[in-house]
Design an enzyme around this catalytic site. Structure first.
Site, PDB file in Angstrom:
ATOM      1  N   TYR A  13     -14.515  -2.512  16.940  1.00 13.90           N
ATOM      2  CA  TYR A  13     -14.009  -3.151  18.151  1.00 13.90           C
ATOM      3  C   TYR A  13     -14.444  -2.395  19.405  1.00 13.90           C
ATOM      4  CZ  TYR A  13     -10.731  -6.393  15.837  1.00 13.90           C
ATOM      5  OH  TYR A  13     -10.158  -7.400  15.106  1.00 13.90           O
TER       6      TYR A  13
ATOM      7  N   SER B  28       7.666  -6.695  16.610  1.00  7.17           N
ATOM      8  CA  SER B  28       8.597  -7.047  15.536  1.00  7.17           C
ATOM      9  C   SER B  28       9.117  -5.802  14.827  1.00  7.17           C
ATOM     10  CB  SER B  28       7.929  -7.997  14.537  1.00  7.17           C
ATOM     11  OG  SER B  28       6.879  -7.360  13.817  1.00  7.17           O
ATOM     12  N   LYS B  29       8.267  -4.781  14.680  1.00  7.17           N
ATOM     13  CA  LYS B  29       8.736  -3.532  14.078  1.00  7.17           C
ATOM     14  C   LYS B  29       9.682  -2.801  15.024  1.00  7.17           C
ATOM     15  CE  LYS B  29       7.944  -1.790  10.737  1.00  7.17           C
ATOM     16  NZ  LYS B  29       8.661  -1.872   9.415  1.00  7.17           N
TER      17      LYS B  29
ATOM     18  N   TYR C  17       2.993  -7.712  16.045  1.00  8.14           N
ATOM     19  CA  TYR C  17       3.371  -6.843  14.922  1.00  8.14           C
ATOM     20  C   TYR C  17       4.242  -5.691  15.398  1.00  8.14           C
ATOM     21  CZ  TYR C  17       2.972  -2.760  11.922  1.00  8.14           C
ATOM     22  OH  TYR C  17       3.247  -1.627  11.197  1.00  8.14           O
TER      23      TYR C  17
ATOM     24  N   LYS D 138      -8.019  -3.794   5.889  1.00  9.42           N
ATOM     25  CA  LYS D 138      -7.808  -2.655   6.773  1.00  9.42           C
ATOM     26  C   LYS D 138      -9.121  -1.909   7.016  1.00  9.42           C
ATOM     27  CE  LYS D 138      -3.260  -3.215   6.879  1.00  9.42           C
ATOM     28  NZ  LYS D 138      -2.458  -3.382   8.090  1.00  9.42           N
TER      29      LYS D 138
ATOM     30  N   THR E   5       6.553   2.380  12.208  1.00 10.52           N
ATOM     31  CA  THR E   5       5.194   2.708  12.619  1.00 10.52           C
ATOM     32  C   THR E   5       5.181   3.358  13.994  1.00 10.52           C
ATOM     33  OG1 THR E   5       3.055   1.710  13.248  1.00 10.52           O
ATOM     34  CG2 THR E   5       5.001   0.352  13.501  1.00 10.52           C
ATOM     35  N   ASP E   6       4.116   4.129  14.278  1.00 12.64           N
ATOM     36  CA  ASP E   6       3.971   4.689  15.618  1.00 12.64           C
ATOM     37  C   ASP E   6       3.553   3.637  16.636  1.00 12.64           C
ATOM     38  OD1 ASP E   6       1.352   4.323  14.754  1.00 12.64           O
ATOM     39  OD2 ASP E   6       0.676   6.344  15.261  1.00 12.64           O
ATOM     40  N   GLU E   7       3.165   2.455  16.172  1.00  8.45           N
ATOM     41  CA  GLU E   7       2.716   1.417  17.106  1.00  8.45           C
ATOM     42  C   GLU E   7       3.839   0.893  17.994  1.00  8.45           C
ATOM     43  OE1 GLU E   7      -0.178  -1.438  15.916  1.00  8.45           O
ATOM     44  OE2 GLU E   7      -0.719  -0.306  14.128  1.00  8.45           O
TER      45      GLU E   7
ATOM     46  N   PHE F  89       0.825  -1.215   0.000  1.00  7.23           N
ATOM     47  CA  PHE F  89       0.000   0.000   0.000  1.00  7.23           C
ATOM     48  C   PHE F  89       0.860   1.267   0.000  1.00  7.23           C
ATOM     49  CE2 PHE F  89      -2.455   2.886   3.031  1.00  7.23           C
ATOM     50  CZ  PHE F  89      -3.120   3.544   2.013  1.00  7.23           C
TER      51      PHE F  89
END
Length: 354
Positions: A216, A162-163, A159, A198, A133-135, A11
């Site tokens: 959610y 791992s990032k 996820y 997504k 990512t900000d995650e 993406f």
């Protein structure tokens, strides 16, 4: 510049490639394994561009990557190849460890060997840009808190863990070996060609099909939404103008609750493609929250604005309208992803260099 982009059929990668080929003179080698989220149809408009080349390969294939580096002689690598779906990481974390951690390690080692062989001038000019990512920061609890480049890492999902690990590897390869690196951490992206699992494309397509729109928990999770083409412009700024070893947070200045995002999509669809039986918001269904669901993300993007002059061009309202309209205009692309027929692109693509 000659730039290798890993994960360029994804993406964000495909948006970056379209931007570079349409608006710059850079030469691009797109290196993508073509997992389920890689879609060459996202690059149809630039597939025949004279400055573009695609190679199907795994970043963990040292021999193949080493050969491509020697042949293409890049001046920069922009590393976007990653497994990136949180729900998938909860159900099957192994692929995330393999691609995001082991794959990044392998790519760093290939890059280091290539970089060490360059002459002094080219070695000084080379850049390895790692897109994250900000995650990795976990979540925010205060309503006014923001992620900065100095926020401690506290990942919540396989996820994001791992990032986070891959970010640490990239910084270590700079600190230990001197590899000239740049890092960026971005907020939630949205826009054209987003894979339908997504949130935003899922809601659009479910709504058009009259299916439930799953939200959610209570839907009050907050995300900072960044239009993907704004992100592509930021990434180009960083790789060409950023300072070695620096991290730049990239955000859209668009904090929205998940419920508001879904309701906004419903309102746009009511206007652009009205139902015959009631409003789209009638399809909203609250479902059990996922494990480890972060409550709030919000980016402080003042550093990239101050140092590199980047600001997003799209508001959430303008970007979301463009996104919904794109999906309405490109339902054939969506259906080929949904029914899996887009995966036929893998046949005969190994080693394509056009």
């Amino acid at each position: 510049m000659r730039i290798i982009i890993t994960g360029g059929a994804g993406f964000i990668g495909s948006a970056l490639i379209r931007h570079m080929l349409n608006d710059t003179q850079h030469q691009i080698l797109n290196l993508d394994k073509l997992t389920y989220a890689g879609n060459l149809e996202s690059l149809t408009s630039v597939a025949e561009h004279p400055h573009y080349r695609f190679v199907q390969a795994d970043i963990g294939d040292r021999a193949r990557v080493d050969a491509l580096l020697a042949e293409f002689q890049p001046e920069a690598i922009m590393h976007l190849a990653a497994e990136s779906h949180v729900d998938r990481s909860i159900d099957g974390p192994a692929a995330f460890i393999e691609t995001n951690i082991v794959g990044t390690y392998s790519l760093l080692e290939s890059t280091r060997a290539y970089w060490l062989g360059l002459d002094a001038e080219r070695k000084a000019a080379f850049r390895f840009h790692h897109i994250s990512t900000d995650e990795v920061y976990g979540d925010l609890h205060g309503v006014d808190d923001l992620f900065t480049e100095n926020t401690p890492y506290a990942p919540s999902s396989p996820y994001s863990a791992s990032k986070a690990a891959s970010d640490h590897l990239v910084r270590a390869w700079h600190r230990t070996y001197g590899l000239p690196v740049l890092l960026t951490n971005c907020s939630n992206n949205y826009g054209p060609y987003h894979f339908p699992e997504k949130l935003i494309p899922l809601v659009i397509l479910n709504a058009l099909d009259g299916k439930p729109l799953p939200v959610y928990g209570d839907g009050q999770q907050v995300r900072d939404w960044l239009y993907v083409e704004d992100h592509a412009r930021a990434l180009l700024k960083v790789v060409t103008e950023g300072q070695v070893s620096e991290t730049y947070n990239i955000g859209g200045h668009n904090e929205q609750t998940n419920l508001h995002v879904v309701e906004s999509i419903c309102a746009l669809l009511d206007e652009l493609a009205p139902r015959h039986t009631g409003a789209y918001k009638d399809l909203i269904t609250f479902v059990q929250d996922r494990p480890g669901h972060d409550l709030r993300y919000a980016i402080d993007a003042s550093k990239i604005q101050r140092d590199l002059g980047w600001v997003p061009q799209e508001t959430f309202a303008s970007g979301l309208r463009k996104t919904v309209q794109w999906y309405l205009n490109n339902l054939d692309w969506c259906r080929r992803v949904q029914d899996g027929s887009y995966q036929g692109q893998r046949l005969g693509t190994q080693g394509v260099t056009a």
